[in-house]
Scaffold this motif. Structure first.
Motif, PDB file in Angstrom:
ATOM      1  N   THR A  33       0.834  -1.195   0.000  1.00  0.00           N
ATOM      2  CA  THR A  33       0.000   0.000   0.000  1.00  0.00           C
ATOM      3  C   THR A  33       0.873   1.252   0.000  1.00  0.00           C
ATOM      4  OG1 THR A  33      -0.070   0.168   2.411  1.00  0.00           O
ATOM      5  CG2 THR A  33      -1.767  -1.194   1.358  1.00  0.00           C
ATOM      6  N   ALA A  67      -5.301  -5.585   5.334  1.00  0.00           N
ATOM      7  CA  ALA A  67      -6.616  -5.482   4.705  1.00  0.00           C
ATOM      8  C   ALA A  67      -6.475  -5.481   3.185  1.00  0.00           C
ATOM      9  CB  ALA A  67      -7.338  -4.219   5.176  1.00  0.00           C
ATOM     10  N   HIS A  68      -5.417  -4.853   2.692  1.00  0.00           N
ATOM     11  CA  HIS A  68      -5.158  -4.841   1.250  1.00  0.00           C
ATOM     12  C   HIS A  68      -4.893  -6.255   0.741  1.00  0.00           C
ATOM     13  CE1 HIS A  68      -4.138  -3.082  -2.572  1.00  0.00           C
ATOM     14  NE2 HIS A  68      -2.904  -3.555  -2.541  1.00  0.00           N
ATOM     15  N   SER A 125      -8.024  -8.073   0.261  1.00  0.00           N
ATOM     16  CA  SER A 125      -8.861  -7.613  -0.849  1.00  0.00           C
ATOM     17  C   SER A 125      -8.677  -8.481  -2.092  1.00  0.00           C
ATOM     18  CB  SER A 125      -8.557  -6.147  -1.184  1.00  0.00           C
ATOM     19  OG  SER A 125      -7.293  -6.007  -1.825  1.00  0.00           O
ATOM     20  N   GLU A 152      -8.663 -11.763  -1.964  1.00  0.00           N
ATOM     21  CA  GLU A 152      -9.101 -13.090  -1.550  1.00  0.00           C
ATOM     22  C   GLU A 152      -9.870 -13.821  -2.654  1.00  0.00           C
ATOM     23  OE1 GLU A 152     -11.098 -15.093   2.455  1.00  0.00           O
ATOM     24  OE2 GLU A 152     -11.025 -12.918   2.202  1.00  0.00           O
ATOM     25  N   ASN A 198      -9.670 -13.019  -5.979  1.00  0.00           N
ATOM     26  CA  ASN A 198      -9.039 -12.717  -7.263  1.00  0.00           C
ATOM     27  C   ASN A 198      -8.158 -13.896  -7.671  1.00  0.00           C
ATOM     28  OD1 ASN A 198      -7.457 -11.797  -9.410  1.00  0.00           O
ATOM     29  ND2 ASN A 198      -7.299  -9.726  -8.592  1.00  0.00           N
ATOM     30  N   ARG A 210      -6.365 -12.307   8.579  1.00  0.00           N
ATOM     31  CA  ARG A 210      -7.467 -11.606   9.241  1.00  0.00           C
ATOM     32  C   ARG A 210      -7.296 -11.647  10.766  1.00  0.00           C
ATOM     33  NH1 ARG A 210     -10.907 -14.027   6.589  1.00  0.00           N
ATOM     34  NH2 ARG A 210     -11.260 -12.479   4.966  1.00  0.00           N
ATOM     35  N   PRO A 253      -8.347   0.100   4.328  1.00  0.00           N
ATOM     36  CA  PRO A 253      -7.139  -0.197   3.600  1.00  0.00           C
ATOM     37  C   PRO A 253      -6.580   1.035   2.917  1.00  0.00           C
ATOM     38  CG  PRO A 253      -9.051  -1.010   2.410  1.00  0.00           C
ATOM     39  CD  PRO A 253      -9.535  -0.533   3.740  1.00  0.00           C
ATOM     40  N   ALA A 279      -4.845   2.539  -0.160  1.00  0.00           N
ATOM     41  CA  ALA A 279      -4.628   2.149  -1.561  1.00  0.00           C
ATOM     42  C   ALA A 279      -3.539   2.980  -2.187  1.00  0.00           C
ATOM     43  CB  ALA A 279      -5.933   2.302  -2.333  1.00  0.00           C
TER      44      ALA A 279
END
Length: 282
Positions: free
Chosen positions: A117, A179-180, A183, A185, A187, A263, A280, A282
């Motif tokens: 990030t 958290a990024h 994100s 998970e 994909n 998590r 998160p 970005a």
């Protein structure tokens, strides 16, 4: 303003970008301030980019392309500009990232640059060297645009659990970084597995490494030391590290269990406890 008149478009991609920006702005009969007002940036920033004193961003490029009707010229050039700003010893890796069909990486102590990030990048790059941090951060983040390609690479990372606990940039930064990771998970092209502490001794104890696989060219292995990188296509070396990577993936947690661990660490180690910024970065 005198520097604009002597700008050499052949000196570097950054100079060429500035030359084209100025050429299209003048063709539209706009001052730097007027263009800045249209794209919601300062005229001073437009001038700094035109004179190659400031790096353009993808967002700036997209806005100016739309304002000047350049057909996406600056948005195409900005990738070349960012790649040219990568440290010389790392430029080959940036080129490999841009061409690879699949990237496999093992990381021992921090998140891979392609998944970092903004705040995490700043914390990493700002250690002992805060100079030009905005531009250096933008250059690293620009590498992540490979995931926006029409055919992005498949990315696998096996991440040591230690990287989840190494508090880089503070609690909020780490919470945003984890958290990024979560994100991605769902994909299928970006896959994150965690190698837990409970594995003990494993084939990656000698350090982090990357494997770049291509549709037609031989696989490249890349390892890194302080201030230098070492790519090789030596078949025996690549074969050895490919086997190591297969064993690391087999020993790591599944994608689902990895996400559950990320998590849990995010909440237990970097939970709110009075903090308010939990989104998160970005």
């Amino acid at each position: 303003m005198t520097h604009i008149n002597v700008l050499d478009p052949g000196a570097s991609p950054l100079d060429y970008y500035g030359f084209e920006l100025r050429r299209h702005r003048e063709a539209a009969s706009l001052t730097q301030r007027q263009l800045g007002d249209i794209v919601n940036y300062t005229g001073s920033l437009v001038g700094q980019i035109e004179t190659a004193r400031k790096l353009p961003t993808p967002e700036f490029s997209e806005r100016v392309d739309a304002a000047l009707g350049t057909g996406g010229l600056l948005s195409r050039l900005v990738d070349l500009v960012m790649r040219s700003q990568v440290p010389a010893w790392f430029q080959q890796v940036a080129e490999l990232e841009g061409r690879a069909a699949e990237i496999c990486t093992f990381q021992t102590h921090m998140i891979h640059g392609l998944l970092q990030t903004d705040a995490y990048v700043r914390a990493v790059l700002g250690t002992l060297d805060p100079n030009d941090l905005d531009d250096r951060t933008a250059v690293r983040l620009a590498r992540q645009r490979i995931f926006e390609k029409e055919e992005p690479p498949v990315f696998w990372t096996v991440l040591s659990e230690a990287a989840l606990h190494q508090e880089i940039g503070g609690r909020d930064t780490m919470r945003g970084q984890l958290a990024h990771l979560l994100s991605f998970e769902n994909n299928p092209r970006i896959n994150v597995q965690v190698l837990p502490f409970s594995v003990g001794a494993h084939p990656g104890l000698t350090g982090s490494f990357n494997l770049y696989r291509f549709a037609k060219d031989p696989t490249i292995l890349y390892t890194e030391r302080y201030g230098s990188g070492h790519p090789t296509a030596n078949p025996e070396t690549v074969k050895d590290c490919s086997l190591r990577y297969d064993h690391l993936r087999a020993a790591a947690l599944s994608l689902k269990d990895s996400a559950d661990l990320i998590r849990r660490v995010m909440e237990e180690c970097y939970g709110q406890q009075g903090h308010t910024d939990d989104g998160p970065v970005a």
